[in-house]
Design an enzyme around this catalytic site. Structure first.
Site, PDB file in Angstrom:
ATOM      1  N   ASN A   9      41.819  30.003  29.932  1.00  0.00           N
ATOM      2  CA  ASN A   9      42.523  28.833  30.477  1.00  0.00           C
ATOM      3  C   ASN A   9      42.079  27.596  29.685  1.00  0.00           C
ATOM      4  O   ASN A   9      40.966  27.104  29.876  1.00  0.00           O
ATOM      5  CB  ASN A   9      42.174  28.688  31.965  1.00  0.00           C
ATOM      6  CG  ASN A   9      42.731  27.414  32.580  1.00  0.00           C
ATOM      7  OD1 ASN A   9      43.545  26.717  31.954  1.00  0.00           O
ATOM      8  ND2 ASN A   9      42.300  27.104  33.784  1.00  0.00           N
ATOM      9  N   HIS A  97      44.668  27.049  41.027  1.00  0.00           N
ATOM     10  CA  HIS A  97      43.388  26.675  40.405  1.00  0.00           C
ATOM     11  C   HIS A  97      42.753  25.531  41.207  1.00  0.00           C
ATOM     12  O   HIS A  97      43.465  24.643  41.688  1.00  0.00           O
ATOM     13  CB  HIS A  97      43.611  26.261  38.949  1.00  0.00           C
ATOM     14  CG  HIS A  97      42.321  26.184  38.195  1.00  0.00           C
ATOM     15  ND1 HIS A  97      41.475  25.113  38.302  1.00  0.00           N
ATOM     16  CD2 HIS A  97      41.726  27.060  37.345  1.00  0.00           C
ATOM     17  CE1 HIS A  97      40.406  25.328  37.551  1.00  0.00           C
ATOM     18  NE2 HIS A  97      40.529  26.504  36.957  1.00  0.00           N
TER      19      HIS A  97
HETATM   20  P1  13P Z   1      34.706  27.041  32.849  1.00  0.00           P
HETATM   21  O1  13P Z   1      34.646  28.395  32.165  1.00  0.00           O
HETATM   22  O2  13P Z   1      34.801  25.915  31.884  1.00  0.00           O
HETATM   23  O3  13P Z   1      33.613  26.897  33.850  1.00  0.00           O
HETATM   24  O4  13P Z   1      36.084  27.015  33.668  1.00  0.00           O
HETATM   25  C1  13P Z   1      36.444  28.084  34.459  1.00  0.00           C
HETATM   26  C2  13P Z   1      37.848  27.897  34.895  1.00  0.00           C
HETATM   27  O5  13P Z   1      38.145  26.962  35.626  1.00  0.00           O
HETATM   28  C3  13P Z   1      38.848  28.822  34.397  1.00  0.00           C
HETATM   29  O6  13P Z   1      40.062  28.670  35.056  1.00  0.00           O
END
Ligand code: 13P
Length: 252
Positions: A9, A97
């Site tokens: 993502n 999300h």
């Molecule tokens: P990080 O890997 O930057 O902690 O983010 C996780 C996330 O929100 C994936 O959707």
């Protein structure tokens, strides 16, 4: 057998040129992946079509969008719908999300409608759930996640649910460098699978892919992915670096 997945993502990062370079670098560095494993690149909307064209011919690498609106079309300035996403060849949409919930007011009810619209288009939702820090500190994490899952997914039938990927993303672990321990991840994933068995059937629960997300990186992916009910990861920050992302894919 459950599908193993690593999805990246990218959130609101990369310009067009930077994004195309990053897709190409990912494609160069990711070999395979192995049977029964899948990689999903989830760049910003404006990159979807380029990304779809670039991954053509790599059958285990797919493209998804980070969000969609619940209606198919209409006077919703600035929004993008599931039919639009399908029209450029993307196959997945992240829904629910925690950043959408927190900054853009996505409620459980709206998330359920977005999931319906994604499924109606023949796309697969990557549904995110996860508790904030105070809930974890007061041992309420299972209640929070159960509530999110009931509100977003319980209305689906079994066939629809089988097209959903679940991502457990504890909010306190996102972008903080503070990963859930492998045991914390396993405990929650097992809880989610058990809940799905109760709400749907054991067979369906056994087949659902449940990803972990939250400060997942090359140094901790192996241990996290080794957990029985952790079927891969939804990667934020580390997906912006092709070396790190491909190293995580290798741990599947
Ligand atoms: P990080 O890997 O930057 O902690 O983010 C996780 C996330 O929100 C994936 O959707």
């Amino acid at each position: 057998m459950r599908q193993k997945i690593v999805a990246g993502n990218w959130k609101m990062n990369t310009t067009l040129d930077e994004g195309i370079i990053l897709v190409k670098e990912c494609l160069e560095r990711i070999d395979g992946p192995a049977d029964n494993t899948k990689v999903i690149l989830v760049p910003p909307f404006y990159l979807l079509k380029d990304a779809v064209l670039l991954v053509k011919g790599r059958s285990s690498i797919h493209v998804g969008a980070q969000n969609c609106y619940e209606a198919d079309s209409g006077a919703f300035t600035g929004e993008i719908s599931a039919p639009m996403i399908r029209s450029v060849g993307a196959e997945y949409v992240i829904v629910g999300h925690s950043e959408r919930r927190k900054y853009f007011g996505d409620t459980d009810e709206r998330i359920a409608r977005k999931i319906d619209s994604v499924l109606k288009e023949g796309l697969s939702p990557i549904f995110c759930c996860g508790e904030e820090l105070p809930a974890r500190q007061s041992d309420q994490q299972e209640n929070v996640v159960e509530n999110q899952i009931r509100k977003a997914l319980y209305h689906l039938n079994g066939d629809q649910l089988q097209r959903v990927i679940i991502a457990y993303e504890p909010v306190w672990a996102i972008g903080t460098g503070q990963t859930a321990s492998p045991q914390q991840a396993q405990d929650m994933h097992a809880f989610i699978r058990d809940l799905l068995a109760r709400l749907f059937t054991q067979e369906i629960a056994d087949e659902i892919t449940i990803l972990y997300g939250g400060s997942c990186k090359p140094s901790n992916a192996e241990e996290l992915f080794a957990q029985k009910d952790v079927d891969g990861g939804l990667i934020g920050g580390a997906s912006l670096n092709a070396n790190d992302f491909s190293a995580i894919v290798k741990e599947l």
